[in-house]
Scaffold this motif. Structure first.
Motif, PDB file in Angstrom:
ATOM      1  N   PRO A  75     -17.139  -6.497   6.070  1.00  0.00           N
ATOM      2  CA  PRO A  75     -17.756  -7.569   6.530  1.00  0.00           C
ATOM      3  C   PRO A  75     -18.560  -8.418   5.458  1.00  0.00           C
ATOM      4  O   PRO A  75     -19.158  -8.336   4.480  1.00  0.00           O
TER       5      PRO A  75
ATOM      6  N   ASP B  13     -21.215  -9.922  10.619  1.00  0.00           N
ATOM      7  CA  ASP B  13     -21.818  -9.414  11.472  1.00  0.00           C
ATOM      8  C   ASP B  13     -20.347  -7.911  12.111  1.00  0.00           C
ATOM      9  O   ASP B  13     -20.744  -7.253  13.132  1.00  0.00           O
ATOM     10  N   THR B  14     -19.179  -7.875  11.425  1.00  0.00           N
ATOM     11  CA  THR B  14     -18.209  -7.977  11.954  1.00  0.00           C
ATOM     12  C   THR B  14     -18.492  -5.830  11.248  1.00  0.00           C
ATOM     13  O   THR B  14     -18.694  -5.882  10.403  1.00  0.00           O
ATOM     14  N   LYS B  15     -18.006  -5.350  12.566  1.00  0.00           N
ATOM     15  CA  LYS B  15     -17.879  -4.035  12.862  1.00  0.00           C
ATOM     16  C   LYS B  15     -16.799  -3.650  11.704  1.00  0.00           C
ATOM     17  O   LYS B  15     -15.449  -3.919  11.956  1.00  0.00           O
TER      18      LYS B  15
ATOM     19  N   GLN C   6      -8.426  -5.513  13.171  1.00  0.00           N
ATOM     20  CA  GLN C   6      -8.794  -6.422  14.033  1.00  0.00           C
ATOM     21  C   GLN C   6      -7.783  -7.139  14.000  1.00  0.00           C
ATOM     22  O   GLN C   6      -6.810  -6.821  13.579  1.00  0.00           O
TER      23      GLN C   6
ATOM     24  N   ASP D  72     -16.456   0.249   5.494  1.00  0.00           N
ATOM     25  CA  ASP D  72     -17.623  -0.488   5.836  1.00  0.00           C
ATOM     26  C   ASP D  72     -18.192  -0.977   4.826  1.00  0.00           C
ATOM     27  O   ASP D  72     -17.670  -0.925   3.560  1.00  0.00           O
TER      28      ASP D  72
END
Length: 281
Positions: free
Chosen positions: A34, A77-79, A83, A102
């Motif tokens: 992120p 804010d990407t988990k 993707q 992460d």
């Protein structure tokens, strides 16, 4: 040569192949977290494909192995997890998946004497809304050519990296948006230079950012420099790599002289440290 030795040498050579095959662009920029950048291989083709991520067009570059790469900015804010990018080709569209790892960002607590810069009054809020719209439009700029270089120069000489990208910020104890750029602790008046060639697409004196310059490097890659004491360029001006765009100051919401540098890629604010070889996992 004994068979065991030949086997061990072959295994070592095979193990080394992926590292040798990895391109310079991937080694430099592929930090899929992120607020980071993902470099996604697209294969070979006569012309560059058009690639989108979250409905934003991404940068596409040909690497030193001859294949095309999609260079994707990942919003903060990407988990973590899978993707996808969408690739438009003559035969139609296809998707390619990539994985987000992460990353935990630290917190920063800042004391401000000017209470309006923590809780703006109604007139300030109207100004901020207008200024935010201007700046978001600049971040969404996309020119099909460029950039001149992806290994950026540092925009200021000397000084230490102070507040890093992604800090969870608290102003006078109140939570605010994470730190969207990288700060350089340098004296007021220090020249701020273009880390790559680009076109000036916006200048202004904003409530939070103070005196600010937006520089479009091409293909959705945009630098923003703020809290300047002086702006030395005009909108529409073409700026060479290393050319000054302003001088360091403490305008806007700043506790002292420093340069705040944002890098945006496909309208996602990403860690500028990636582009100067200073990224920390």
């Amino acid at each position: 040569m004994p068979s065991l030795v030949r086997t061990l040498l072959l295994m070592a050579a095979c193990a080394a192949l992926p590292a040798q095959a990895e391109s310079f662009i991937s080694r430099l920029l592929n930090k899929p977290v992120p607020g980071g950048v993902a470099v996604v291989p697209l294969g070979e083709a006569p012309v560059a494909p058009v690639v989108t991520y979250r409905d934003r067009r991404t940068m596409v570059l040909r690497d030193d192995t001859g294949q095309w790469l999609s260079v994707v900015g990942i919003p903060l804010d990407t988990k973590p997890g899978a993707q996808r990018i969408v690739i438009q080709e003559e035969a139609g569209s296809r998707t390619v998946a990539f994985e987000i790892r992460d990353k935990v960002y630290a917190a920063q607590h800042i004391k401000l004497k000017n209470k309006r810069q923590v809780n703006p009054d109604p007139a300030d809020l109207a100004r901020i809304e207008k200024e935010t719209a201007e700046q978001l439009a600049a971040y969404r700029a996309f020119r099909p050519h460029g950039p001149s270089n992806v290994m950026f120069d540092r925009p200021v000489e000397g000084g230490r990296l102070s507040s890093p990208f992604g800090l969870r910020r608290f102003f006078n104890g109140e939570a605010r948006n994470p730190h969207s750029g990288l700060d350089f602790a340098v004296p007021a008046g220090t020249p701020v230079k273009a880390p790559a060639a680009g076109r000036v697409i916006l200048v202004g004196n904003y409530f939070f950012n103070g005196k600010t310059v937006f520089l479009d490097h091409g293909q959705g890659l945009v630098s923003m420099f703020c809290h300047l004491s002086e702006i030395t360029v005009q909108p529409g001006q073409e700026v060479a790599r290393g050319e000054a765009v302003g001088r360091v100051g403490a305008t806007g919401r700043a506790t002292g002289p420093h340069l705040h540098w944002n890098v945006s890629l496909n309208d996602a604010r990403v860690d500028p440290a990636i582009f100067i070889g200073a990224f920390k996992p």
